[in-house]
Design an enzyme around this catalytic site. Structure first.
Site, PDB file in Angstrom:
ATOM      1  N   CYS A 276       0.718  -1.711  -0.170  1.00 21.15           N
ATOM      2  CA  CYS A 276       0.240   0.207   0.250  1.00 21.15           C
ATOM      3  C   CYS A 276       1.073   1.351   0.300  1.00 21.15           C
ATOM      4  CB  CYS A 276      -0.981   0.144   0.917  1.00 21.15           C
ATOM      5  SG  CYS A 276      -2.150  -1.327   1.464  1.00 21.15           S
ATOM      6  N   GLN A 278       3.361   2.288  -1.204  1.00 18.60           N
ATOM      7  CA  GLN A 278       3.821   3.029  -2.569  1.00 18.60           C
ATOM      8  C   GLN A 278       2.806   3.641  -3.842  1.00 18.60           C
ATOM      9  OE1 GLN A 278       7.046   1.764  -4.184  1.00 18.60           O
ATOM     10  NE2 GLN A 278       6.461   1.288  -6.435  1.00 18.60           N
TER      11      GLN A 278
HETATM   12  P1  NAD Z   1      -6.128  -8.627  -1.668  1.00 17.62           P
HETATM   13  O1  NAD Z   1      -4.962  -8.724  -2.985  1.00 17.62           O
HETATM   14  O2  NAD Z   1      -5.330  -9.248  -0.373  1.00 17.62           O
HETATM   15  O3  NAD Z   1      -7.510  -8.985  -1.897  1.00 17.62           O
HETATM   16  C1  NAD Z   1      -8.993  -8.688  -2.799  1.00 17.62           C
HETATM   17  C2  NAD Z   1      -9.095  -9.583  -3.079  1.00 17.62           C
HETATM   18  O4  NAD Z   1     -10.416  -9.936  -3.677  1.00 17.62           O
HETATM   19  C3  NAD Z   1      -8.923 -10.766  -3.757  1.00 17.62           C
HETATM   20  O5  NAD Z   1      -8.642 -11.876  -3.322  1.00 17.62           O
HETATM   21  C4  NAD Z   1      -9.409 -10.201  -5.699  1.00 17.62           C
HETATM   22  O6  NAD Z   1     -10.118 -11.884  -6.025  1.00 17.62           O
HETATM   23  C5  NAD Z   1     -10.521  -9.870  -4.838  1.00 17.62           C
HETATM   24  N1  NAD Z   1     -11.978  -9.537  -6.179  1.00 17.62           N
HETATM   25  C6  NAD Z   1     -10.818  -8.359  -7.461  1.00 17.62           C
HETATM   26  N2  NAD Z   1     -12.017  -8.643  -7.691  1.00 17.62           N
HETATM   27  C7  NAD Z   1     -13.205  -8.777  -7.274  1.00 17.62           C
HETATM   28  C8  NAD Z   1     -14.923  -8.547  -7.201  1.00 17.62           C
HETATM   29  N3  NAD Z   1     -14.980  -7.821  -8.321  1.00 17.62           N
HETATM   30  N4  NAD Z   1     -15.351  -9.729  -7.510  1.00 17.62           N
HETATM   31  C9  NAD Z   1     -14.911 -10.712  -5.914  1.00 17.62           C
HETATM   32  N5  NAD Z   1     -13.809 -10.232  -5.620  1.00 17.62           N
HETATM   33  C10 NAD Z   1     -12.768 -10.447  -5.950  1.00 17.62           C
HETATM   34  O7  NAD Z   1      -6.266  -7.262  -1.758  1.00 17.62           O
HETATM   35  P2  NAD Z   1      -5.732  -6.399   0.565  1.00 17.62           P
HETATM   36  O8  NAD Z   1      -4.475  -6.535   0.581  1.00 17.62           O
HETATM   37  O9  NAD Z   1      -7.464  -7.140   0.886  1.00 17.62           O
HETATM   38  O10 NAD Z   1      -6.491  -5.182  -0.024  1.00 17.62           O
HETATM   39  C11 NAD Z   1      -7.696  -5.069  -0.751  1.00 17.62           C
HETATM   40  C12 NAD Z   1      -7.484  -2.917   0.008  1.00 17.62           C
HETATM   41  O11 NAD Z   1      -7.935  -2.430   1.122  1.00 17.62           O
HETATM   42  C13 NAD Z   1      -7.061  -2.189  -0.917  1.00 17.62           C
HETATM   43  O12 NAD Z   1      -7.711  -1.401  -1.370  1.00 17.62           O
HETATM   44  C14 NAD Z   1      -5.601  -2.037  -0.018  1.00 17.62           C
HETATM   45  O13 NAD Z   1      -5.122  -0.543  -0.138  1.00 17.62           O
HETATM   46  C15 NAD Z   1      -7.023  -1.757   1.090  1.00 17.62           C
HETATM   47  N6  NAD Z   1      -5.814  -1.851   2.371  1.00 17.62           N
HETATM   48  C16 NAD Z   1      -5.276  -2.938   2.364  1.00 17.62           C
HETATM   49  C17 NAD Z   1      -4.894  -3.241   3.428  1.00 17.62           C
HETATM   50  C18 NAD Z   1      -3.580  -4.568   3.836  1.00 17.62           C
HETATM   51  O14 NAD Z   1      -2.505  -4.404   5.172  1.00 17.62           O
HETATM   52  N7  NAD Z   1      -2.866  -5.154   2.547  1.00 17.62           N
HETATM   53  C19 NAD Z   1      -5.129  -2.623   4.832  1.00 17.62           C
HETATM   54  C20 NAD Z   1      -5.773  -1.594   4.795  1.00 17.62           C
HETATM   55  C21 NAD Z   1      -6.143  -0.946   3.406  1.00 17.62           C
HETATM   56  C1  UGA Z   2       0.404   0.174   6.619  1.00 18.38           C
HETATM   57  C2  UGA Z   2      -0.055   0.945   8.111  1.00 18.38           C
HETATM   58  O1  UGA Z   2       1.001   0.540   8.740  1.00 18.38           O
HETATM   59  C3  UGA Z   2      -1.568   0.545   7.866  1.00 18.38           C
HETATM   60  O2  UGA Z   2      -1.862   1.493   8.466  1.00 18.38           O
HETATM   61  C4  UGA Z   2      -2.175   0.566   6.376  1.00 18.38           C
HETATM   62  O3  UGA Z   2      -3.739   0.586   6.593  1.00 18.38           O
HETATM   63  C5  UGA Z   2      -1.437  -0.706   5.732  1.00 18.38           C
HETATM   64  O4  UGA Z   2      -0.196  -0.326   5.478  1.00 18.38           O
HETATM   65  C6  UGA Z   2      -2.592  -0.280   4.287  1.00 18.38           C
HETATM   66  O5  UGA Z   2      -2.711   0.552   4.294  1.00 18.38           O
HETATM   67  O6  UGA Z   2      -2.045  -0.881   3.790  1.00 18.38           O
HETATM   68  P1  UGA Z   2       1.764  -1.960   6.443  1.00 18.38           P
HETATM   69  O7  UGA Z   2       1.633  -2.057   4.978  1.00 18.38           O
HETATM   70  O8  UGA Z   2       1.077  -3.793   6.482  1.00 18.38           O
HETATM   71  O9  UGA Z   2       0.431  -1.289   7.078  1.00 18.38           O
HETATM   72  O10 UGA Z   2       3.208  -2.537   7.263  1.00 18.38           O
HETATM   73  P2  UGA Z   2       4.421  -1.340   8.298  1.00 18.38           P
HETATM   74  O11 UGA Z   2       4.210  -1.661   9.878  1.00 18.38           O
HETATM   75  O12 UGA Z   2       2.989   0.508   7.898  1.00 18.38           O
HETATM   76  O13 UGA Z   2       5.608  -1.157   7.343  1.00 18.38           O
HETATM   77  C7  UGA Z   2       5.084  -0.792   6.390  1.00 18.38           C
HETATM   78  C8  UGA Z   2       7.255  -1.260   5.592  1.00 18.38           C
HETATM   79  O14 UGA Z   2       7.356   0.057   6.643  1.00 18.38           O
HETATM   80  C9  UGA Z   2       7.503  -1.920   6.894  1.00 18.38           C
HETATM   81  O15 UGA Z   2       7.888  -3.199   5.064  1.00 18.38           O
HETATM   82  C10 UGA Z   2       8.017  -2.067   7.482  1.00 18.38           C
HETATM   83  O16 UGA Z   2       9.564  -2.402   7.770  1.00 18.38           O
HETATM   84  C11 UGA Z   2       8.817  -0.661   7.014  1.00 18.38           C
HETATM   85  N1  UGA Z   2       8.672   0.436   8.717  1.00 18.38           N
HETATM   86  C12 UGA Z   2       7.956   0.480   9.437  1.00 18.38           C
HETATM   87  C13 UGA Z   2      10.252   0.918   8.043  1.00 18.38           C
HETATM   88  O17 UGA Z   2      11.020   0.484   7.452  1.00 18.38           O
HETATM   89  N2  UGA Z   2      10.484   1.484   9.158  1.00 18.38           N
HETATM   90  C14 UGA Z   2       9.545   1.675  10.228  1.00 18.38           C
HETATM   91  O18 UGA Z   2      10.364   2.589  11.098  1.00 18.38           O
HETATM   92  C15 UGA Z   2       8.397   1.468  10.023  1.00 18.38           C
END
Ligand code: NAD
Ligand code: UGA
Length: 447
Positions: A276, A278
């Protein structure tokens, strides 16, 4: 309105854990998670030791809820039809083609969800943006829903997710805040209230923040940008520390003790990874440019540029250690996940660093305690520029740390606990991405 039936579209890192926790805390609500990927649904319904994602505490929650009020299904149409509230938790990667390629968020998955919701709904629905989306996406979703289905009322809410991987369950149990954005209309406020009531089952009311929908959408992008900015700030200074003899860990501690700054997210590293940071910053940069805010766009873009610089700078240190000639040298690559306690490798610094070293002739023995063999192969085959590299005998993926003990040097890129407890029996040089200031320590993996 008392919600009894929820559907979540997307059974990934967000959909799986968030719905599992809602199911645990709200046993009277039936929750069905659907996905277009049948293999994923099968895995969610399979053995607890083989769930599609690794997350501490997740299997306990699934054990308690699965089959009680939490269900994983590939019946998208039926689940949408029955639900009163639908979460969209699908992926929103960076666009790879078309307008905004390389910067803007690819909203095609979200749009496909909206079309499905419009197609299969026979009654009014509350539709919730759980995915991270550009500000004003709700407008587009509304357009799709209303175009495809005229006689049903869809109320759209934004409820972005802030969990971090590796601590997802803990984060969901004790969220710093739950953010809910919605329209300032009677139906908007009613929908907000029904979502607040769900979270209020375990989140203190003062931590549930309700806002207008645009603030909520933008707050998610901004939160990730602020977190990533801190990492890039300290990483940029790690380069200056190395030139001047200052120690970046001491620097972080000194900066972080100022309570106005705080100590979190100041750990210098080989660069942030994860799916996320980037993509969300690039999305923010794109939005700023779209609105003609070029200076603001440049400011945030620099956070990503420093991150790329840090990965390249780290790889260059290893190259310099061997005077540029890595041919015949085997590097023990410890850690492939983008951070500890997850099996996720998306945007992991390991992928870029390993590619640079491989291109300079190095052989690699790669070990990660949780990342699957196939994931590493897939990353090398699909994400490295040189295709077909894995078939080369220079890459070896091993399932035990000890199997790397014959390597010439080590590169540690993930903070797995087991890398802390190594047995000093023989000394080797390490390049430690967890402790960027003290590269070239002596270290060993045992006999
Ligand atoms: P993910 O790729 O793990 O999961 C998404 C799922 O949606 C996949 O299994 C895919 O097959 C499914 N999908 C896609 N299109 C579909 C459709 N039309 N119908 C049914 N299923 C469908 O993604 P994620 O990491 O869970 O991220 C989801 C969203 O949440 C992103 O916008 C991400 O930015 C956000 N987010 C992710 C994290 C995280 O830690 N991964 C944290 C906070 C927010
Ligand atoms: C991050 C945010 O922390 C979540 O709040 C958010 O929901 C999520 O992105 C998202 O939107 O997907 P995540 O990417 O799972 O969560 O992990 P982080 O703990 O934030 O670490 C991200 C990266 O930064 C890792 O590669 C970690 O090693 C690095 N990092 C983190 C550092 O290099 N230095 C630090 O001090 C902290």
């Amino acid at each position: 309105m008392q919600i009894k039936n929820i559907c979540c579209i997307g059974a990934g890192y967000v959909g799986g854990p968030t719905m599992a926790v809602i199911a645990l805390k709200c046993p009277d609500i039936k929750i069905t998670i659907v996905d277009v990927n049948p293999t994923k649904i099968k895995a969610w319904n399979g053995p607890l030791s083989e769930l599609p994602i690794y997350e501490p505490g997740l299997s306990d929650v699934i054990k308690e809820t699965r089959g009680r009020n939490l269900f994983f299904s590939d019946d998208i149409a039926g689940s949408i039809e029955k639900a009163e509230m639908i979460f969209m938790a699908v992926n929103t990667p960076t666009k790879t083609e078309g307008e905004g390629a390389g910067m803007a968020a690819d909203l095609s998955y979200v749009e496909a969800c909206a079309r499905d919701i419009a197609k299969y709904s026979k009654s009014n629905k509350i539709v919730i943006e759980k995915s991270t989306l550009p500000v004003r996406t709700a407008e587009k979703i509304k357009e799709i829903l209303e175009k495809e289905s005229t006689d049903i009322h869809f109320e759209i809410l934004s409820n972005p997710e802030f969990l971090a991987e590796g601590t997802a369950i803990e984060d969901l149990f004790k969220s710093d805040r739950v953010l809910i954005g919605g329209d300032d209309t009677a139906s908007g406020q009613k929908a907000i209230k029904s979502l607040v009531n769900i979270y209020a089952n375990w989140i203190p009311k003062e931590k549930i923040l309700t806002t207008n929908i645009w603030s909520s959408e933008l707050a998610k992008l901004a939160s990730n940008a602020f977190l990533a900015q801190r990492v890039s700030s300290i990483n940029s200074l790690s380069a200056l520390c190395e030139k001047t003899g200052a120690n970046v860990d001491e620097l972080s501690k000194a900066i972080g003790m100022d309570h106005r700054i705080g100590s979190k997210f100041l750990k210098a590293s080989v660069g942030f990874g994860g799916s996320c940071f980037q993509k969300d910053i690039l999305n923010l940069v794109y939005l700023c440019k779209f609105y003609g805010l070029n200076e603001v766009a440049d400011y945030w873009h620099q956070v990503v540029k420093i991150n790329d610089y840090q990965k390249e700078r780290f790889a260059q240190k290893v190259i310099d250690y061997f005077d540029g000639n890595l041919a015949g040298k085997r590097i023990g690559f410890l850690g492939w996940a983008f951070k500890a306690n997850t099996s996720d490798t998306r945007e992991s610094a390991s992928i870029k660093v390993s590619e640079i070293l491989y291109k300079h002739g190095a052989s690699l023995s790669i070990y990660d305690p949780k990342v699957k063999y196939e994931t590493i192969v897939n990353d090398i085959e699909n994400l490295w520029e040189t295709k077909g590299s894995f078939k080369d005998k220079r890459i070896n993926i091993v399932d035990k740390l000890i199997s790397t003990s014959q390597c010439d040097v080590f590169v540690i890129l993930t903070e797995w606990e087991e890398f802390e407890q190594v047995d000093i029996a023989d000394t080797k040089v390490i390049f430690d991405g967890r402790n960027i200031n003290q590269n070239q320590n002596k270290f060993s993996i045992g006999k």
